[in-house]
Design a protein around this motif. Structure first.
Motif, short mmCIF file in Angstrom:
data_model
loop_
_atom_site.label_atom_id
_atom_site.label_comp_id
_atom_site.label_asym_id
_atom_site.label_seq_id
_atom_site.Cartn_x
_atom_site.Cartn_y
_atom_site.Cartn_z
N ALA A 360 31.43 13.71 -22.66
CA ALA A 360 32.80 13.47 -22.20
C ALA A 360 33.39 12.23 -22.86
O ALA A 360 34.57 12.21 -23.25
N ALA A 361 32.60 11.17 -22.98
CA ALA A 361 33.11 9.94 -23.59
C ALA A 361 33.44 10.14 -25.07
O ALA A 361 34.46 9.64 -25.56
N VAL A 363 34.25 13.01 -26.61
CA VAL A 363 35.42 13.87 -26.74
C VAL A 363 36.69 13.08 -26.44
O VAL A 363 37.70 13.19 -27.16
N TRP A 364 36.67 12.27 -25.39
CA TRP A 364 37.83 11.45 -25.06
C TRP A 364 38.14 10.48 -26.19
O TRP A 364 39.30 10.30 -26.59
N LEU A 365 37.11 9.85 -26.74
CA LEU A 365 37.31 8.90 -27.81
C LEU A 365 37.82 9.57 -29.08
O LEU A 365 38.67 9.02 -29.80
N LYS A 367 39.71 12.18 -29.26
CA LYS A 367 41.13 12.50 -29.09
C LYS A 367 41.99 11.27 -29.30
O LYS A 367 43.06 11.34 -29.94
N ARG A 368 41.55 10.15 -28.79
CA ARG A 368 42.32 8.93 -28.96
C ARG A 368 42.36 8.48 -30.42
O ARG A 368 43.37 7.96 -30.89
#
Length: 376
Positions: A360-361, A363-365, A367-368
């Motif tokens: 999750a971390a 994937v979030w990173l 995207k940013r």
């Protein structure tokens, strides 16, 4: 003189028009002269298309290609992934034998002792056995790139990412959630071990005490310097080469095969699952430990596709192995570095949330940071 009366003829200037061609020079030659006719005995003249620019030997994947399809270039043929896998296997054997031979010669020259293998160990020192193993595994990375370049005729580093290179900044950024994975896994291991005493869910029982700085510094330097290369090499083989080799057989849009075949093999999941199974078989784990390693391989395989490169898998793999090697080295348990056995079911209880956190971390990173997922 009358101003209306014409004067004498003026002399021709230096830039006046030339006079007529002198008759005494004969008939002037035709201008421009035409080239002689093409000799008939030479055959037909060459067509301009024969001098067109030849197709380059190395061709990257088309723009917009996902990671698992990077081997599906204009040079792709059904035999290239198969021959490439055989070439890769032969290269591994050749390089491993070469490293062992050179290492053995240097060892004999320095210690003046003959090599006497005992079981799987070549040398009496556990640190030296670990070092030569890490070097052999680390040498896989250039072999994988060479295989892609020679056999599949695509860029050397196309196995690394959709940008045909290692994205170093993104790799370093993935280390941040990787450290979080280690912390979460360690804390959950302590909690699970407290709930289920005697299970030793995450290996929190170090089985020893601090060996001292003098006994720790040399193994630590070996581990820190070589483990990242070993971890990266395994990612290049199992998440790079295998996923792309299987993905190369995925059908094109106009393929006439059955719909379910086109649907299954167009996705990256066959490559992820087969690569994870091969990764498990390359280790000596049993029982629940095999399940945990398979889950690890599937997670980093999915992240490889989701982020368009091996960087997330390399970061997690390297940090996990650094922790796994440094802790025994610090507590005097490095002699059993190559022992791989089973584990209790509680290992999954602590590892599944840790892997979920890391995925999750990342994937979030990604995207940013707008990390590229397809080739450009």
């Amino acid at each position: 003189m009358d101003p209306q009366e014409p004067g004498p003829p003026s002399q021709p200037g230096p830039y006046s028009q030339p006079g007529p061609y002198p008759q005494q020079w004969g008939t002037p030659p035709p201008y421009p002269q035409q080239p002689p006719p093409y000799p008939q005995q030479w055959g037909a003249p060459p067509h301009p298309a024969q001098f067109a620019h030849r197709e380059p030997r190395i061709i990257p994947a088309p723009s917009g290609t996902p990671f698992h399809r990077l081997a599906r270039t204009a040079k792709h043929a059904w035999w290239r992934p198969l021959v490439g896998t055989a070439f890769l296997g032969a290269g591994v054997l050749f390089v491993s034998a070469g490293v062992a031979l050179v290492w053995g010669i240097i060892h004999s020259l320095i210690t003046h002792d003959a090599i006497q293998p005992q079981g799987n160990d070549l040398f009496p020192s556990a640190t030296e056995n670990l070092a030569i193993t890490l070097v052999m595994l680390g040498a896989l990375t250039p072999i994988v790139g060479l295989t892609a370049w020679v056999i599949q005729r695509r860029p050397f580093w196309s196995v690394a990412s959709v940008l045909n290179r290692i994205r170093w900044r993104w790799l370093l950024m993935c280390c941040l959630p990787g450290v979080g994975y280690i912390a979460v896994s360690y804390v959950l291991g302590i909690v699970v071990d407290a709930i289920f005493p005697g299970q030793d869910a995450a290996g929190t029982d170090d089985g020893g005490s601090w060996v001292g700085f003098g006994a720790f510094v040399v193994p630590a330097l070996v581990i820190i310097c070589l483990v990242p290369f070993q971890s990266a090499a395994e990612e290049f083989v199992f998440r790079g080469w295998l996923i792309q080799a299987i993905g190369a057989y995925g059908p094109d849009q106009k393929d006439g095969r059955a719909r379910w075949i086109r649907t299954v093999f167009r996705t990256p999941w066959p490559g992820i699952v087969i690569g994870a199974a091969a990764f498990v078989s390359a280790h000596g784990y049993t029982g629940w430990a095999m399940t945990d390693v398979f889950l690890f391989a599937v997670t980093v395989g999915w992240l490889t596709i989701r982020t368009g490169g091996l960087e997330a898998g390399i970061a997690l793999h390297a940090l996990n192995n650094l922790f796994a090697f440094l802790l025994p080295a610090a507590t005097g348990g490095l002699d059993g570095w190559d022992v791989q056995g089973g584990a209790p079911w509680t290992l999954l209880v602590s590892d599944v949330p840790s892997l979920a956190f890391y995925a999750a971390a990342v994937v979030w990173l990604s995207k940013r940071q707008q990390v590229a997922r397809v080739s450009s």
